[in-house]
Write an enzyme that holds these catalytic residues in place. Structure first.
Site, PDB file in Angstrom:
ATOM      1  N   GLU A  99     100.652 -52.637  -3.762  1.00 49.68           N
ATOM      2  CA  GLU A  99     100.089 -51.372  -4.234  1.00 49.68           C
ATOM      3  C   GLU A  99     100.748 -50.928  -5.529  1.00 49.68           C
ATOM      4  O   GLU A  99     100.083 -50.562  -6.497  1.00 49.68           O
ATOM      5  CB  GLU A  99     100.276 -50.294  -3.159  1.00 49.68           C
ATOM      6  CG  GLU A  99      99.691 -48.962  -3.533  1.00 49.68           C
ATOM      7  CD  GLU A  99      98.210 -49.080  -3.795  1.00 49.68           C
ATOM      8  OE1 GLU A  99      97.813 -48.986  -4.975  1.00 49.68           O
ATOM      9  OE2 GLU A  99      97.452 -49.296  -2.847  1.00 49.68           O
TER      10      GLU A  99
ATOM     11  N   ASP B  11      98.848 -50.663  -9.183  1.00 49.89           N
ATOM     12  CA  ASP B  11      98.700 -49.376  -9.868  1.00 49.89           C
ATOM     13  C   ASP B  11      99.249 -49.433 -11.294  1.00 49.89           C
ATOM     14  O   ASP B  11      98.605 -48.963 -12.239  1.00 49.89           O
ATOM     15  CB  ASP B  11      99.435 -48.285  -9.081  1.00 49.89           C
ATOM     16  CG  ASP B  11      98.775 -47.957  -7.755  1.00 49.89           C
ATOM     17  OD1 ASP B  11      97.596 -48.294  -7.585  1.00 49.89           O
ATOM     18  OD2 ASP B  11      99.447 -47.366  -6.889  1.00 49.89           O
TER      19      ASP B  11
ATOM     20  N   GLY C 104      71.068 -41.244  -8.477  1.00 46.21           N
ATOM     21  CA  GLY C 104      71.920 -40.064  -8.602  1.00 46.21           C
ATOM     22  C   GLY C 104      73.160 -40.172  -7.725  1.00 46.21           C
ATOM     23  O   GLY C 104      73.527 -41.250  -7.265  1.00 46.21           O
TER      24      GLY C 104
ATOM     25  N   SER D 138      92.169 -48.601  -4.222  1.00 46.47           N
ATOM     26  CA  SER D 138      93.467 -48.478  -4.887  1.00 46.47           C
ATOM     27  C   SER D 138      93.416 -48.933  -6.329  1.00 46.47           C
ATOM     28  O   SER D 138      94.225 -48.495  -7.142  1.00 46.47           O
ATOM     29  CB  SER D 138      94.508 -49.348  -4.174  1.00 46.47           C
ATOM     30  OG  SER D 138      95.130 -48.632  -3.168  1.00 46.47           O
TER      31      SER D 138
END
Length: 518
Positions: free
Chosen positions: A240, A244, A490, A436
């Site tokens: 993670e 990131d 939409g 993530s």
């Protein structure tokens, strides 16, 4: 403070897992008491004047009288005040489990859940009535793991992995497919990343960005509540952390990246958020959050306090992006109901959903809702049980089912591990997906937009929902489902408004800024 204590609204909590013993009375506990603001800071319209951090502390921090009440409460209950932050509206008190049990009238036990032992409390938190009026939440009495990272390594649990080979992209290639304004690099912006575990090796970052031909961004780490940068192996939360940093850093290599490490508890999560928002040294303009869990696993007081802090961030011109979850419309719950993930469901946070992105010759060929089945994962989305439908979604004619509130997600991006991101984790090359990846992708994009437009975009949702479809700011995703909900023209509760068309989004926001009075 001799009146009978009252239960703090929304503080009731029941243990999960198996009781394994009594809570030792002599264990030292530190809790965070979150106070209401003196005066709630208004959220500026897009392009409007934001509050400075200095002005915020003076006008919108905690009341000095409420802080004094907590000090008296602590003294009367044999607790020590260990930290006071008026701008974060947080007072920390410390003491033994026995003293905490008496002070807040809670019962402690030791429980085990998913192989982890934690301190559980049962029932509500009690406070003197005159103090309860000033308190939003008391966090830290219960220290169960609160959130999960929303990343998926290709091949883990996905039948699609063996059925057909996937494609993979560098984050830069995804940014090019989405036509990000890559004549900017995020210089002058700071992206804050909240992490509740894991860590990174600087050598990995150096090698990764070098392999992309990109100058490594300036990355620093900040410890919150004794959380630290602690890398272990590629199978941990390191995946993670590296995802990131590497995604946001590849998109906006000129931006400074600050990683806030905190314990994985509701207290740690809250303290990481408020520390990042009010970090006067690093001054993040964008925050990226890739951790979360179903609303049903949070106490209402914890969600209220987190959303309240996110509203403070909006007043300061900070954009917060959060992953919408990787377990479809159930968000991994097994009660047969639909659930959305928090903190993505906070109306003051840009909720980032997931797509499957297929391209050829540098052009998007097909983009659908990410859904690889129960084991492979699917983009989270649906309607909040905690937060009502915000005005900007109501104005966009979004109609939740009976009893439903705020629609999730707002926007989306490539998240399918089968069309995932090539990253480097603890010296190992992996392909990773999950929502993530979408939160740091959008965080990088917003850093570019801030730089190009010369001011923070801040609380973007109201303006994003107002943009006419003719602006072409989004690729409207109209195929696929995340379980209970299907994509359509939409906004929809699978991919929100769609994935970004970066240059067109820049042009649309630029046109809107021209309309803002000086």
């Amino acid at each position: 403070m001799n009146n009978p204590k009252v239960t703090l609204a929304g503080s009731e909590r029941e243990p999960i897992g198996t009781r394994v013993g009594d809570q030792p009375n002599d264990e030292r506990i530190e809790v965070s008491i979150i106070l209401r603001p003196k005066v709630r800071a208004g959220v500026p319209l897009h392009g409007g004047e934001v509050v400075s951090r200095e002005e915020f502390a003076a006008k919108h921090g905690a009341e000095s009288g409420a802080i004094e009440q907590i000090k008296q409460f602590a003294k009367a209950n044999n607790l020590i005040v260990s930290e006071v932050s008026a701008e974060r509206r947080t007072v920390k008190v410390e003491g033994t489990a026995a003293a905490m049990s008496r002070a807040f009238e809670v019962k402690f036990d030791r429980y085990e859940y998913n192989g982890q032992s934690y301190r559980a409390r049962t029932g509500g938190i009690k406070l003197p009535p005159e103090l309860a009026k000033s308190v939003e939440a008391v966090l830290g009495l219960d220290n169960r793991p609160q959130a999960k990272p929303h990343f998926r390594v290709r091949g883990e649990g996905s039948p699609q992995a063996s059925a057909a080979p996937g494609v993979s992209y560098t984050p830069r290639q995804v940014a090019e497919l989405y036509q990000f304004p890559l004549d900017a690099d995020g210089t002058g912006e700071t992206i804050g990343i909240l992490e509740l575990g894991g860590g990174y090796h600087p050598a990995d970052l150096k090698n990764y960005f070098s392999s992309l031909g990109i100058k490594p961004p300036n990355v620093i780490s900040v410890s919150v509540d004794k959380g630290i940068n602690k890398p272990t192996n590629p199978n941990s939360a390191d995946g993670e952390v590296l995802l990131d940093i590497e995604v946001s850093g590849a998109v906006a290599p000129g931006a400074k990246i600050v990683v806030y490490f905190a314990p994985n508890t509701s207290q740690g999560f809250q303290d990481a958020l408020t520390t990042a928002i009010h970090d006067a040294a690093n001054k993040p303009s964008i925050l990226s959050i890739s951790w979360g869990s179903p609303e049903s696993t949070w106490t209402p007081q914890a969600m209220t306090a987190f959303d309240s802090a996110a509203q403070d961030a909006a007043a300061l011109g900070i954009t917060i992006c959060a992953a919408a979850g990787d377990n479809g419309s159930s968000d991994g719950e097994t009660d047969g109901a639909n659930h959305v993930d928090f903190p993505a469901s906070s109306p003051h946070i840009l909720a980032c959903g997931g797509t499957r992105l297929q391209s050829a010759n540098g052009v998007i060929q097909n983009e659908t809702v990410w859904n690889d089945g129960a084991q492979g994962g699917a983009g989270g989305g649906g309607f909040s049980d905690q937060f009502p439908l915000p005005p900007w979604q109501a104005n966009a004619k979004i109609k939740p089912p009976t009893g439903g509130g705020r629609g999730v997600p707002d926007v989306s991006g490539d998240a399918d591990p089968q069309t995932g991101y090539r990253v480097l984790v603890d010296s190992q090359s992996l392909v990773i997906g999950g929502t993530s990846a979408v939160a740091p992708l959008w965080s990088g994009l917003i850093a570019l937009l801030n730089q190009k437009l010369g001011k923070p975009q801040g609380f973007l949702q109201p303006i994003l929902y107002q943009l006419p479809p003719t602006d072409g700011a989004f690729h409207d995703i109209t195929a696929g489902s995340n379980g209970a909900f299907s994509a359509g023209p939409g906004w929809d509760p699978t991919t929100g408004l769609g994935s970004p068309s970066g240059e067109k989004l820049l042009q649309a926001l630029s046109r809107e800024l021209i309309k803002v009075p000086n």
